[in-house]
Design an enzyme around this catalytic site. Structure first.
Site, short mmCIF file in Angstrom:
data_model
loop_
_atom_site.label_atom_id
_atom_site.label_comp_id
_atom_site.label_asym_id
_atom_site.label_seq_id
_atom_site.Cartn_x
_atom_site.Cartn_y
_atom_site.Cartn_z
N LYS A 1 0.37 12.63 1.48
CA LYS A 1 -0.36 11.44 1.05
C LYS A 1 -0.71 11.49 -0.44
CE LYS A 1 -0.73 9.33 5.12
NZ LYS A 1 0.22 10.10 5.92
N GLU B 1 -9.54 8.38 2.22
CA GLU B 1 -9.52 7.36 1.19
C GLU B 1 -10.60 6.32 1.47
OE1 GLU B 1 -6.11 4.19 2.57
OE2 GLU B 1 -5.45 6.02 1.57
N HIS C 1 -6.00 0.89 15.13
CA HIS C 1 -4.94 1.09 14.15
C HIS C 1 -3.54 1.10 14.78
CE1 HIS C 1 -8.16 1.90 11.35
NE2 HIS C 1 -8.63 2.81 12.17
N ARG D 1 11.11 6.02 8.05
CA ARG D 1 11.88 5.90 9.29
C ARG D 1 12.01 4.42 9.63
NH1 ARG D 1 7.71 4.13 12.37
NH2 ARG D 1 5.65 5.04 11.98
#
Length: 448
Positions: free
Chosen positions: A104, A187, A222, A279
């Site tokens: 990340k 974050e 999510h 992907r």
């Protein structure tokens, strides 16, 4: 996804070899492939996450390439590396690119270098919970904890310090269970954003194209439930900015194959880089419906060293597409997974309707893996026509033997906020109790 890949192989005249666990011996992908090899017991760690067994099966079958699908090892750079070291083509980006964009912090640094806006966050994975506390204080609550893997797994939000411990522990546990990697990043959490992503393709010759955006804001924990293209929220100006940013980032990292760059967009249409999925994605058919491009076939061609088969200027958005994910789960009981035998199956059809599924009458849905059992897709000239077509398709869909979320999806297609395109990632949290009560009312009226 294995069924979808086998279909693409057939279209290109390529022989397919499926791998399956003992729990998936009767799964459709194991039945329709040209060959099928058992790679271990039901537990993913002993089968679908077992690199040695998968590569051995490929070599023993005389394969030239491995397509990792999505989930499991699809974004594992070690697997991509070991595949190529074994003399096999990995149908996806290079191990170096997966490693780069899977980190990340590195992904964020490259996004910044490519001129892509990013949200404030950690510069690397958290070492421990003590560091999580100090970083949360620096960033400012609310914060989001994110696993090194993708797909919405291993994500938790902490609104304050009292939430942080539970969020940290549960995100780490889910990350280990799904990716074998418990590293977490942090974050700044953007309150009630839109979740909008850009599909890209890159080849080994340096060509990169985008295939417009997908709106993925109808989510639960999510996990995406409904996707559409184009987004009702995105203006032509915002589309140009987001797609240009996505292409710039993909070019910077030398991206090859299909990939998706995900953004969070606030109410003022400011967008921030979220992550890159290295992907093919579950919702790839939405893009296929509006562009006419077979993304899996493009992946296969690119892996064989061929250039992308079209130019950016060849692409236009034709009409509107919507996808509803159908899961074997019970919305009335906190979306509890509900494996079971498929007693009866009727799939919708007609103009503009596509169903991607591995179900068949008598198939036993396994308790060991994800609860996704089908994707119902529609395509129509306008968004309203697509919504109406999806309503009709979900009314035609019949899956008996276990609960699914199809009735909930049908109700969402009638919800005023959704129909007007005025929704964000908080949509289901806000409306779920009302929708479930409406579903119960509808069931009572039907019974009467």
């Amino acid at each position: 996804i294995a069924v979808r890949i086998i279909q693409a192989c057939r279209d290109l005249g390529i022989i397919s070899v499926a791998v399956y666990s003992e729990a998936d011996r009767e799964a459709l992908h194991a039945q329709i492939a040209d060959e099928a090899v058992c790679i271990g017991p039901a537990r993913a760690e002993e089968s679908y996450l077992n690199m040695d067994n998968i590569i051995s099966a490929a070599l023993a079958s005389g394969c030239q390439a491995i397509h990792p699908g999505f989930g499991f090892l699809s974004e594992n750079p070690d697997f991509a590396e070991r595949t190529t070291q074994a003399g096999l083509a990995f149908i996806g980006p290079t191990a170096a690119t997966i490693r780069l964009m899977g980190d990340k912090s590195e992904a964020k640094r490259n996004a910044i270098a490519a001129g892509v806006p990013v949200a404030l966050g950690t510069d690397g994975p958290l070492r421990d919970f003590d560091e999580a506390i100090s970083e949360a204080e620096r960033i400012g609550y609310p914060v989001m904890l994110k696993a090194a893997g993708g797909g919405g797994k291993g994500i938790r939000v902490a609104l304050s310090v009292k939430d942080l411990k539970d969020a940290y522990d549960s995100a780490a546990a889910e990350a280990v269970a799904n990716f074998g990697d418990g590293r977490l990043y942090m974050e700044k959490y953007i309150h009630n954003p839109r979740h909008i992503e850009v599909q890209i393709l890159g080849d080994s010759l340096g060509n990169v194209v985008h295939l417009f955006e997908r709106e993925c804001s109808v989510q639960r924990r999510h996990q995406k439930l409904i996707e559409e293209c184009p987004s009702a929220f995105v203006t032509p100006e915002l589309r140009e900015k987001m797609t240009s940013a996505a292409v710039a980032l993909a070019k910077r990292v030398g991206y090859r194959s299909a990939g998706t760059i995900e953004f969070l967009v606030d109410n003022d249409r400011n967008f921030y880089f979220c992550e890159m999925n290295t992907r093919i994605q579950v919702e790839h058919p939405v893009t296929e419906q509006v562009t006419g491009v077979d993304l899996v076939c493009e992946q296969l061609r690119i892996a064989a060293g061929e250039p992308i088969s079209f130019k950016q200027e060849d692409l236009v958005i034709r009409g509107h597409a919507i996808e509803c994910r159908i899961n074997a789960e019970d919305p009335e009981h906190d979306f509890r997974p509900c494996p079971g035998k498929t007693e009866f199956l009727h799939l919708p059809g007609g103009p503009g309707v596509r169903v991607d599924t591995a179900l068949y009458p008598g198939y036993e849905v396994s308790p060991f893996y994800d609860s996704l059992v089908a994707k119902v897709l529609v395509h129509a000239p306008t968004r309203l026509e697509a919504i109406r077509r999806m309503r009709r398709s979900l009314e035609e869909l019949v899956i008996e033997g276990y609960p699914t979320n199809s009735a909930l999806a049908h109700l969402i297609m009638h919800d005023g906020e959704f129909v007007r395109g005025q929704y964000d990632t908080s949509f289901l949290d806000k409306n779920l109790p009302r929708l479930l009560e409406l579903a119960r009312t509808c069931d009572t009226l039907t019974a009467e």
